[in-house]
Scaffold this motif. Structure first.
Motif, PDB file in Angstrom:
ATOM      1  N   ARG A 211       2.318   5.611 -13.233  1.00  0.00           N
ATOM      2  CA  ARG A 211       2.279   4.161 -13.055  1.00  0.00           C
ATOM      3  C   ARG A 211       0.915   3.740 -12.531  1.00  0.00           C
ATOM      4  NH1 ARG A 211       6.641   0.059 -10.133  1.00  0.00           N
ATOM      5  NH2 ARG A 211       5.424  -1.821 -10.563  1.00  0.00           N
ATOM      6  N   LEU A 212       0.277   2.808 -13.259  1.00  0.00           N
ATOM      7  CA  LEU A 212      -1.084   2.413 -12.918  1.00  0.00           C
ATOM      8  C   LEU A 212      -1.282   0.904 -12.857  1.00  0.00           C
ATOM      9  CD1 LEU A 212      -3.147   4.956 -15.078  1.00  0.00           C
ATOM     10  CD2 LEU A 212      -2.557   5.115 -12.659  1.00  0.00           C
ATOM     11  N   GLY A 213      -0.229   0.114 -13.032  1.00  0.00           N
ATOM     12  CA  GLY A 213      -0.416  -1.327 -12.991  1.00  0.00           C
ATOM     13  C   GLY A 213       0.877  -2.061 -12.743  1.00  0.00           C
ATOM     14  N   SER A 214       0.760  -3.288 -12.154  1.00  0.00           N
ATOM     15  CA  SER A 214       1.935  -4.107 -11.867  1.00  0.00           C
ATOM     16  C   SER A 214       1.688  -5.575 -12.174  1.00  0.00           C
ATOM     17  CB  SER A 214       2.332  -3.946 -10.394  1.00  0.00           C
ATOM     18  OG  SER A 214       1.257  -4.330  -9.545  1.00  0.00           O
ATOM     19  N   ASP A 215       0.709  -5.848 -13.026  1.00  0.00           N
ATOM     20  CA  ASP A 215       0.400  -7.222 -13.413  1.00  0.00           C
ATOM     21  C   ASP A 215       0.854  -7.438 -14.851  1.00  0.00           C
ATOM     22  OD1 ASP A 215      -0.574  -9.766 -13.403  1.00  0.00           O
ATOM     23  OD2 ASP A 215      -2.617  -9.233 -12.837  1.00  0.00           O
ATOM     24  N   SER A 216       0.773  -8.680 -15.302  1.00  0.00           N
ATOM     25  CA  SER A 216       1.150  -8.966 -16.689  1.00  0.00           C
ATOM     26  C   SER A 216       0.064  -8.525 -17.667  1.00  0.00           C
ATOM     27  CB  SER A 216       1.422 -10.455 -16.864  1.00  0.00           C
ATOM     28  OG  SER A 216       0.256 -11.220 -16.559  1.00  0.00           O
ATOM     29  N   VAL A 217      -1.146  -8.277 -17.158  1.00  0.00           N
ATOM     30  CA  VAL A 217      -2.283  -7.852 -17.967  1.00  0.00           C
ATOM     31  C   VAL A 217      -2.718  -6.469 -17.499  1.00  0.00           C
ATOM     32  CG1 VAL A 217      -4.638  -8.401 -18.686  1.00  0.00           C
ATOM     33  CG2 VAL A 217      -3.025 -10.243 -18.234  1.00  0.00           C
ATOM     34  N   PHE A 218      -3.134  -5.625 -18.450  1.00  0.00           N
ATOM     35  CA  PHE A 218      -3.587  -4.285 -18.090  1.00  0.00           C
ATOM     36  C   PHE A 218      -4.909  -3.997 -18.781  1.00  0.00           C
ATOM     37  CE2 PHE A 218      -3.554   0.422 -18.569  1.00  0.00           C
ATOM     38  CZ  PHE A 218      -3.495   0.753 -17.221  1.00  0.00           C
ATOM     39  N   THR A 219      -5.876  -3.486 -18.020  1.00  0.00           N
ATOM     40  CA  THR A 219      -7.169  -3.087 -18.561  1.00  0.00           C
ATOM     41  C   THR A 219      -7.200  -1.569 -18.657  1.00  0.00           C
ATOM     42  OG1 THR A 219      -8.256  -4.992 -17.555  1.00  0.00           O
ATOM     43  CG2 THR A 219      -9.672  -3.168 -18.257  1.00  0.00           C
ATOM     44  N   PHE A 220      -7.357  -1.070 -19.881  1.00  0.00           N
ATOM     45  CA  PHE A 220      -7.360   0.377 -20.112  1.00  0.00           C
ATOM     46  C   PHE A 220      -8.781   0.839 -20.405  1.00  0.00           C
ATOM     47  CE2 PHE A 220      -7.115   3.921 -23.213  1.00  0.00           C
ATOM     48  CZ  PHE A 220      -6.572   4.887 -22.371  1.00  0.00           C
ATOM     49  N   LYS A 221      -9.234   1.811 -19.636  1.00  0.00           N
ATOM     50  CA  LYS A 221     -10.543   2.422 -19.852  1.00  0.00           C
ATOM     51  C   LYS A 221     -10.407   3.919 -19.596  1.00  0.00           C
ATOM     52  CE  LYS A 221     -15.392   2.294 -18.347  1.00  0.00           C
ATOM     53  NZ  LYS A 221     -16.362   1.640 -17.444  1.00  0.00           N
ATOM     54  N   ALA A 222     -10.594   4.709 -20.641  1.00  0.00           N
ATOM     55  CA  ALA A 222     -10.408   6.156 -20.519  1.00  0.00           C
ATOM     56  C   ALA A 222     -11.742   6.850 -20.312  1.00  0.00           C
ATOM     57  CB  ALA A 222      -9.731   6.709 -21.761  1.00  0.00           C
ATOM     58  N   THR A 223     -11.729   7.865 -19.468  1.00  0.00           N
ATOM     59  CA  THR A 223     -12.927   8.686 -19.251  1.00  0.00           C
ATOM     60  C   THR A 223     -12.804  10.039 -19.931  1.00  0.00           C
ATOM     61  OG1 THR A 223     -11.996   9.459 -17.153  1.00  0.00           O
ATOM     62  CG2 THR A 223     -13.491   7.564 -17.072  1.00  0.00           C
ATOM     63  N   ASP A 224     -11.689  10.267 -20.608  1.00  0.00           N
ATOM     64  CA  ASP A 224     -11.490  11.488 -21.386  1.00  0.00           C
ATOM     65  C   ASP A 224     -10.959  11.105 -22.760  1.00  0.00           C
ATOM     66  OD1 ASP A 224     -12.085  13.622 -19.421  1.00  0.00           O
ATOM     67  OD2 ASP A 224     -10.368  12.776 -18.359  1.00  0.00           O
ATOM     68  N   LYS A 225     -11.460  11.779 -23.794  1.00  0.00           N
ATOM     69  CA  LYS A 225     -10.973  11.485 -25.136  1.00  0.00           C
ATOM     70  C   LYS A 225      -9.579  12.069 -25.326  1.00  0.00           C
ATOM     71  CE  LYS A 225     -12.949  15.508 -27.530  1.00  0.00           C
ATOM     72  NZ  LYS A 225     -13.790  15.934 -28.654  1.00  0.00           N
ATOM     73  N   GLY A 226      -8.873  11.568 -26.340  1.00  0.00           N
ATOM     74  CA  GLY A 226      -7.542  12.076 -26.621  1.00  0.00           C
ATOM     75  C   GLY A 226      -6.568  10.957 -26.904  1.00  0.00           C
ATOM     76  N   ASP A 227      -5.271  11.291 -26.891  1.00  0.00           N
ATOM     77  CA  ASP A 227      -4.210  10.335 -27.180  1.00  0.00           C
ATOM     78  C   ASP A 227      -3.497   9.910 -25.908  1.00  0.00           C
ATOM     79  OD1 ASP A 227      -4.427  10.246 -30.070  1.00  0.00           O
ATOM     80  OD2 ASP A 227      -3.682  12.308 -30.050  1.00  0.00           O
ATOM     81  N   TYR A 228      -3.233   8.617 -25.795  1.00  0.00           N
ATOM     82  CA  TYR A 228      -2.601   8.041 -24.602  1.00  0.00           C
ATOM     83  C   TYR A 228      -1.401   7.195 -25.012  1.00  0.00           C
ATOM     84  CZ  TYR A 228      -6.821   9.369 -22.046  1.00  0.00           C
ATOM     85  OH  TYR A 228      -7.858  10.084 -21.472  1.00  0.00           O
ATOM     86  N   LYS A 229      -0.307   7.347 -24.259  1.00  0.00           N
ATOM     87  CA  LYS A 229       0.850   6.473 -24.423  1.00  0.00           C
ATOM     88  C   LYS A 229       0.884   5.529 -23.232  1.00  0.00           C
ATOM     89  CE  LYS A 229       5.900   6.358 -24.779  1.00  0.00           C
ATOM     90  NZ  LYS A 229       7.142   7.165 -24.785  1.00  0.00           N
ATOM     91  N   ILE A 230       0.744   4.239 -23.502  1.00  0.00           N
ATOM     92  CA  ILE A 230       0.751   3.223 -22.456  1.00  0.00           C
ATOM     93  C   ILE A 230       2.043   2.427 -22.589  1.00  0.00           C
ATOM     94  CG2 ILE A 230      -0.465   1.253 -21.465  1.00  0.00           C
ATOM     95  CD1 ILE A 230      -3.015   2.330 -22.714  1.00  0.00           C
TER      96      ILE A 230
END
Length: 444
Positions: free
Chosen positions: A76-95
């Protein structure tokens, strides 16, 4: 009617209506389940380049007093209605997104693929302007459609490809590394395939005159040069003794199965056993190489012959109605490539000293396909360097050109994207500079 006697009844009725109205007004609003608004705009899959951001803002109806949560690969990384995603590692992410109200909840999942810095596109290896500057590496990025230049020095600011008298002619991808090979005293530099950070090099020095590289396994490869071909230790970059049985200038090389195919100015195609580098077979007359088709055949060309070498090393010579010139006088990788979707070979009809304007497509067994060019370049444009490359990701034929003529004509660069079946131009990218493109390098 006795009005005085009726008054209590009237007031009683009004009171009952008032009470009923008050009860109705005081009823709580029904609790509605939140739902996605504009579901057709919801993008479940997306991609982004490393260290770039994506803003996720799902539109939710009935979201009064909602509690939000965002998780990335379960954390869990957010609790707002908007989420900013910025990855520092390549690969596949499920948000995963969730909105909860008293009326229920709604969930959304996003699948985000993060590309490494130079993964979502392809490289162009440039010779550089001889005597004025070294070779450079450019990158075409699929998502922006833009050409980015000089990326090697941008990623390695304390490194260079000196001397200016050298030319960068070849780039080969092997085991997630990019091997950059220079002629005329230049270095051979190994970088990470996807971020261009330098990993190792054979330093520049007089006497170096490299041409190309081919990988054999995790530990060994071969490097070709003006005076033969040499074993290369991939862990130390130590160069072994010149392989016997091959003489003269050696250019392109390719590995297929248990064999390595080497193009020699003296001997034509020399086929080596990949296990011990011994010569298995020689095929005279070839000046252009190499590509492979989906049937496992390796292709070369020279004179008026297109050569198909099958996995058993049997050779079929197909007659071409014109001369096919190599580039030994000012070597660059061969102007030949093949589709990964259909059994077809593409090659440029180059002149003896300059690039050509016609590109042919040969479909094995269909000799009629050699009677006319598959495509003619736009007026005033000529192939430079290898000039052609099939891009499997796009399923398109890529062609690099300069302006016909001399002097400032060489700074007018075009990159064409052709349909490999219809020859229609799908896209054109124009850029200026004395790059002198040598070869396009696609990720495998």
């Amino acid at each position: 009617m006795n009005f005085k006697k009726s008054m209590p009844l009237i007031f009683a009725g009004l009171s009952i209506l008032a009470l009923a109205s008050c009860k109705k007004d005081n009823q709580p609003e029904p609790l509605l389940k939140p739902e996605v608004s504009g579901a057709s705009d919801y993008k479940a899959k997306d991609s982004v380049t490393l260290n770039k951001t994506i803003f996720l803002h799902p539109k939710i109806n009935n979201a009064k007093n909602a509690i939000y949560s965002w998780t990335v690969n379960g954390a869990r990384l957010g609790s707002d209605s908007v989420f900013t995603f910025k990855a520092t590692d390549k690969g596949d992410y499920k948000i995963s997104f969730k909105a909860v109200t008293g009326g229920g909840e709604v969930d959304l999942d996003y699948q985000i693929h993060v590309w490494d810095k130079y993964e979502n596109g392809f490289y162009i290896i440039n010779e550089g302007w001889f005597g004025h500057g070294t070779g450079t590496v450019s990158f075409y990025r699929y998502d922006t459609g833009a050409m980015e230049d000089s990326i090697f020095v941008k990623e390695n600011p304390m490194k260079d490809l000196e001397p200016k008298s050298s030319t960068l002619e070849s780039g080969v991808v092997f085991r997630n590394k990019l091997y950059l090979v220079s002629k005329v005293g230049g270095p051979m530099v190994v970088t990470d395939e996807f971020n261009m950070k330098e990993l190792a090099r054979i330093p520049s020095q007089g006497g170096n005159d490299w041409r190309s590289f081919v990988g054999i396994d995790d530990n060994k490869g071969l490097i070709s040069a003006n005076g033969g071909v040499f074993p290369l230790n991939l862990n130390t970059l130590a160069i072994g003794q010149k392989i016997t049985g091959i003489s003269g200038q050696v250019g392109d090389m390719i590995k297929e199965g248990n064999y390595i195919f080497v193009l020699s100015q003296t001997d034509g195609v020399v086929i080596l056993n990949a296990a011990d580098n011994t010569v298995v077979k020689k095929i005279a007359g070839a000046t252009i190489g190499f590509t492979r088709t989906i049937d496992g055949s390796v292709w070369a060309a020279g004179g008026t012959k297109l050569l198909k070498i099958n996995p058993s090393l049997d050779v079929e010579a197909i007659t071409v109605p014109f001369n096919l010139f190599g580039s030994w006088g000012a070597w660059h990788p061969g102007s030949i490539t093949a589709s990964t979707k259909e059994n077809a070979v593409y090659f440029a009809k180059n002149g003896s000293f300059s690039g050509g304007t016609d590109i042919y497509k040969y479909i094995p067994g269909n000799d009629a396909s050699l009677q006319a060019p598959f495509l003619k370049l736009p007026a005033g444009k000529i192939v430079y360097g290898a000039g052609i490359s099939y891009n499997a990701k796009l399923d398109q034929l890529l062609v690099t050109t300069v302006q016909s003529g001399f002097g400032e004509n060489f700074k007018v660069n075009n990159l064409y994207f052709y349909d490999p079946v219809t020859a229609a131009i799908k896209k054109t990218v124009t850029y200026d500079g004395y790059y002198f493109p040598a070869v396009i390098v696609n990720h495998r």
